[in-house]
Write an enzyme that holds these catalytic residues in place. Structure first.
Site, PDB file in Angstrom:
ATOM      1  N   TYR A 186       0.857  -1.201   0.000  1.00 54.81           N
ATOM      2  CA  TYR A 186       0.000   0.000   0.000  1.00 54.81           C
ATOM      3  C   TYR A 186       0.892   1.250   0.000  1.00 54.81           C
ATOM      4  O   TYR A 186       1.797   1.372   0.838  1.00 54.81           O
ATOM      5  CB  TYR A 186      -0.944   0.003   1.220  1.00 54.81           C
ATOM      6  CG  TYR A 186      -1.654   1.321   1.395  1.00 54.81           C
ATOM      7  CD1 TYR A 186      -2.579   1.764   0.434  1.00 54.81           C
ATOM      8  CD2 TYR A 186      -1.385   2.161   2.468  1.00 54.81           C
ATOM      9  CE1 TYR A 186      -3.203   3.000   0.565  1.00 54.81           C
ATOM     10  CE2 TYR A 186      -2.005   3.394   2.611  1.00 54.81           C
ATOM     11  CZ  TYR A 186      -2.914   3.805   1.652  1.00 54.81           C
ATOM     12  OH  TYR A 186      -3.523   5.035   1.777  1.00 54.81           O
ATOM     13  N   SER A 222      -6.728  12.658   6.921  1.00 53.13           N
ATOM     14  CA  SER A 222      -6.904  11.727   5.808  1.00 53.13           C
ATOM     15  C   SER A 222      -8.369  11.336   5.662  1.00 53.13           C
ATOM     16  O   SER A 222      -9.033  11.060   6.655  1.00 53.13           O
ATOM     17  CB  SER A 222      -6.090  10.469   6.078  1.00 53.13           C
ATOM     18  OG  SER A 222      -4.757  10.816   6.342  1.00 53.13           O
ATOM     19  N   CYS A 243     -10.992  13.119   4.630  1.00 49.93           N
ATOM     20  CA  CYS A 243     -12.000  14.099   5.054  1.00 49.93           C
ATOM     21  C   CYS A 243     -12.269  15.154   3.987  1.00 49.93           C
ATOM     22  O   CYS A 243     -12.632  16.287   4.287  1.00 49.93           O
ATOM     23  CB  CYS A 243     -11.571  14.784   6.340  1.00 49.93           C
ATOM     24  SG  CYS A 243     -11.604  13.682   7.758  1.00 49.93           S
ATOM     25  N   GLY A 244     -12.084  14.821   2.730  1.00 45.33           N
ATOM     26  CA  GLY A 244     -12.476  15.735   1.665  1.00 45.33           C
ATOM     27  C   GLY A 244     -11.409  16.723   1.230  1.00 45.33           C
ATOM     28  O   GLY A 244     -11.720  17.741   0.610  1.00 45.33           O
ATOM     29  N   ASP A 296      -2.553  17.261  -1.075  1.00 41.81           N
ATOM     30  CA  ASP A 296      -2.208  16.530   0.149  1.00 41.81           C
ATOM     31  C   ASP A 296      -1.183  17.234   1.032  1.00 41.81           C
ATOM     32  O   ASP A 296      -1.314  17.214   2.239  1.00 41.81           O
ATOM     33  CB  ASP A 296      -1.690  15.133  -0.223  1.00 41.81           C
ATOM     34  CG  ASP A 296      -1.658  14.181   0.965  1.00 41.81           C
ATOM     35  OD1 ASP A 296      -2.577  14.235   1.800  1.00 41.81           O
ATOM     36  OD2 ASP A 296      -0.709  13.376   1.063  1.00 41.81           O
ATOM     37  N   ARG A 314     -13.663  16.070  10.738  1.00 42.96           N
ATOM     38  CA  ARG A 314     -14.946  15.405  10.562  1.00 42.96           C
ATOM     39  C   ARG A 314     -15.686  15.561  11.884  1.00 42.96           C
ATOM     40  O   ARG A 314     -15.569  14.744  12.778  1.00 42.96           O
ATOM     41  CB  ARG A 314     -14.679  13.930  10.275  1.00 42.96           C
ATOM     42  CG  ARG A 314     -15.597  13.271   9.304  1.00 42.96           C
ATOM     43  CD  ARG A 314     -15.080  11.888   8.966  1.00 42.96           C
ATOM     44  NE  ARG A 314     -14.647  11.816   7.585  1.00 42.96           N
ATOM     45  CZ  ARG A 314     -15.460  11.549   6.557  1.00 42.96           C
ATOM     46  NH1 ARG A 314     -16.733  11.295   6.749  1.00 42.96           N
ATOM     47  NH2 ARG A 314     -14.990  11.518   5.331  1.00 42.96           N
TER      48      ARG A 314
HETATM   49  C1  SPV Z   1      -3.457  10.007   3.728  1.00 43.40           C
HETATM   50  O1  SPV Z   1      -3.922   8.970   4.222  1.00 43.40           O
HETATM   51  O2  SPV Z   1      -3.410  11.085   4.335  1.00 43.40           O
HETATM   52  C2  SPV Z   1      -2.963   9.980   2.371  1.00 43.40           C
HETATM   53  C3  SPV Z   1      -2.617   8.704   1.798  1.00 43.40           C
HETATM   54  O3  SPV Z   1      -2.778  11.005   1.790  1.00 43.40           O
HETATM   55  S1  SPV Z   1      -1.293   7.990   2.598  1.00 43.40           S
HETATM   56  O4  SPV Z   1      -0.222   7.889   1.638  1.00 43.40           O
HETATM   57  O5  SPV Z   1      -1.764   6.696   3.046  1.00 43.40           O
HETATM   58  O6  SPV Z   1      -0.901   8.813   3.717  1.00 43.40           O
HETATM   59 MN    MN Z   2      -2.780  12.663   3.249  1.00 42.28          MN
END
Ligand code: SPV
Ligand code: MN
Length: 646
Positions: free
Chosen positions: A238, A291, A293-294, A309, A436
């Site tokens: 992942y 993560s 939450c829009g 992000d 949220r």
């Molecule tokens: C998050 O979960 O905040 C993301 C994806 O942007 S991750 O790479 O899993 O952190």
């Molecule tokens: Mn993120």
């Protein structure tokens, strides 16, 4: 203070390579002439020796250096399709990648900071002493790439030359991780040495999925070595656990901002987007949200999308807050993405024209990716992250709630590539924080001072989402960045106060709270139905755009400024939606007991942390006093009209 290069450098110790001669010897063993010629172009010896140590430790069959040619990228993509890490879909250049069912989100319980004895870390972070991590890495990463190819890429976290950009090396045996990395980050193979020189730092990431079997996932680890700015990741795929330029290096960038650039830089879990206001003026926003939450949706509502992000921010020479997106692509959640709410993104997911890697969605019989909330009739069958799927399987969702799409921002119609690639960054005039929150804070409010703005960030709460494996309940999510803050949260807060009160800051941004998740049930009605829709986001951002430019009045309250009904009504008319006064009252009435309880919760939680600036407690106390005075005068529910009178 965080001391860098302290303690044993695990990759060097396990790899055992100390000199360039030794490095070149192992390169000769593992690389063909073409790859030898490529690695010879990298002159930063420290980086070259780290790569040699990764090879020595992981012992791949061979090594492929990904330069910045199209040919190299296509080679990796081709391998990804051959090995099955990705499979083609009906639309050209669209592929699907599945992570194991046990590896569908960030494995928070298996994610650790490697720390030295006595080092202070965030109270919510999991840590492991260096000696323990050393043992795990030595035992599990030695020879982990036997039978596999190692791929090495040189990427940048930001546009080349940007003040807050930091270069990084990504070493992995997963082609999927590299093809995703190429979409998400700028390849700086040719500029790597110059970028290391400019930034004064680079990050290293080393990952291997190993045999990629379900039984190995419990043994997976995601390690961040803060002292040596190096990540290690094993037995998972992942991207949140493996593509560690993203959240792994974001954590190092947080450290860098807090400890090396205190009060001058910030490294945030924020989108960056611009909104066009009256007379064509552009106002840029940077906004934090936990993560799931829009954040991606909010980012794309702008007229000038930059990033969804992460944000690297700094104060430039003329005293403006500037931001760049360390990324150039989206790793976005697809659940509920459809033509109505996310037209720009949806277009790219449904039409030919750009490379897209889907993960963990359902693939139907026609090789079309499908997900919950895509706005189309449920298919009769397909294959998802668990295997064969039919609608009768009630306990398995059609697509995992954390299924994602990876693509370049340049494919999104409202992406402002020119501004996004400008090393000067964009000027941030609005900073937002959201979570949220079903029952307490209004849809939008603006802090009365920079200090109160910092307090908004410090006080985010959020219901758990599917991005973290095993997360439950409603949790505090300071700055929506808490999962990625390695050091003491008090240090982080102090750096926030210092940044936003920096005397060099000539034009201060406004700082605001946002909340899309108020329910009918919390405002005198019934049930969990939300009091709003995705498209309302345009209105909340639109109001902030006007407020940041001094174009609207507001009602002053103990927690900050809230909008006037008439201004919102006009903005709603702009999205062809009637906005009743009744809904306004539901949105903006203060449920004082909830707000006071929230302040108490924050106060108590921060009181347990070390080194928290006392200012935060004064702010909570002042706000509480103001709210209780309102309650005394008007009762437990105070309407906007009463707030205006007070
Ligand atoms: C998050 O979960 O905040 C993301 C994806 O942007 S991750 O790479 O899993 O952190
Ligand atoms: Mn993120």
């Amino acid at each position: 203070m965080l001391e860098l290069k302290k303690g044993v450098d695990i990759i060097s110790e396990v790899g055992g390579i100390k000199t360039m001669d030794e490095a070149n010897a192992i390169f000769k063993k593992k690389m063909d002439d073409a790859n030898l010629a490529k690695i010879a172009k990298i002159k930063t010896e420290e980086a070259v020796i780290r790569i040699a140590n990764a090879i020595s430790m992981c012992d791949p069959d061979d090594v492929f250096i990904i330069s910045d040619t199209k040919e190299d990228y296509l080679h990796v993509k081709k391998r990804s399709l051959e090995t099955g890490e990705e499979s083609p879909l009906a639309i050209k250049d669209h592929t699907i990648h599945f992570d194991l069912p046990q590896d569908q989100g960030r494995l928070v319980k298996q994610t650790f900071y490697i720390v030295n004895e006595g080092e202070k870390t965030s109270s919510i972070a999991k840590t492991e002493l260096r000696a323990e991590s050393f043992k795990y890495i030595k035992e599990n990463m030695t020879g982990i790439m036997k039978g596999l190819t190692m791929y090495v890429a040189f990427l940048n976290r930001g546009p080349v030359g940007a003040s807050a950009a930091i270069p990084a090396i990504m070493i992995t045996s997963s082609t999927y991780v590299q093809t995703s990395g190429e979409l998400l980050y700028r390849n700086v193979f040719s500029d790597f040495d110059a970028e290391v020189k400019r930034a004064g730092v680079f990050f290293t990431n080393c990952h291997s999925q190993g045999p990629n079997r379900p039984e190995d996932v419990p043994n997976a680890r995601i390690y961040m070595d803060r002292s040596w700015q190096t990540t290690y990741s094993t037995f998972c795929t992942y991207a949140g656990n493996t593509l560690l330029l993203k959240k792994g290096n974001h954590r190092f960038a947080c450290d860098w901002a807090v400890y090396q650039k205190t009060g001058k830089e910030l490294s945030e879990h924020m989108f960056i987007t611009g909104l066009t206001g009256p007379n064509g003026r552009k106002t840029y926003f940077a906004g934090a949200a936990p993560s799931g939450c829009g954040k991606t949706t909010t980012a794309m509502v702008g007229t000038d999308f930059i990033g969804d992000d992460l944000a690297q921010m700094w104060i430039d020479n003329s005293g403006l807050v500037r931001a760049v997106n360390p990324e150039r692509g989206i790793f976005g959640i697809v659940e509920d993405v459809n033509y109505e709410g996310d037209p720009y993104l949806m277009k790219r997911l449904r039409e030919e024209g750009t490379e897209v890697i889907f993960s963990n969605v359902l693939i139907d019989e026609n090789k079309k990716p499908r997900w919950v909330g895509d706005g189309e009739p449920t298919p009769a069958k397909g294959v998802n992250f668990q295997g064969e799927w039919t609608p009768e399987m009630k306990d398995v969702p059609m697509s995992h709630p954390n299924s994602r799409c990876t693509l370049k921002n340049s494919a999104i119609d409202n992406y402002n590539e020119k501004d996004a690639e400008d090393p000067k960054g964009v000027q941030v005039k609005v900073v937002t924080y959201s979570g949220r929150d079903s029952d307490t804070m209004p849809p939008v409010w603006v802090a009365k001072s920079m200090d109160e703005g910092v307090a908004i960030g410090a006080s985010i709460v959020s219901a758990a989402t599917a991005t973290e494996v095993g997360a439950t309940g409603v949790n505090r999510q300071p700055w929506a960045n808490a999962p990625f803050i390695p050091g003491a949260l008090g240090d982080y807060m102090d750096a926030q106060f210092k940044f936003f009160n920096n005397a060099e800051l000539k034009e201060k941004p406004i700082m605001a709270g946002l909340n899309y998740f108020l329910t009918e049930g919390s405002r005198g009605g019934e049930g969990k139905k939300l009091l709003g829709e995705k498209k309302d986001v345009k209105v909340w951002l639109g109001w902030l755009e006007l407020r940041a430019n001094g174009d609207v009045d507001a009602i002053e309250t103990p927690i900050g400024f809230i909008p006037l009904y008439d201004d919102l009504k006009k903005l709603f008319a702009g999205i062809d939606k009637p906005y009743s006064e009744e809904l306004y009252v539901k949105h903006f009435s203060f449920y004082v007991d909830n707000m006071v309880a929230r302040l108490d919760l924050q106060k108590d939680a921060w009181a347990k942390e070390e080194k928290v600036p006392s200012r935060i407690f004064d702010i909570y106390e002042d706000q509480k006093k103001g709210l209780l005075a309102l309650k005394e005068k008007f009762g437990a529910v105070v309407t906007p009209e009463q707030l205006a009178k007070a």
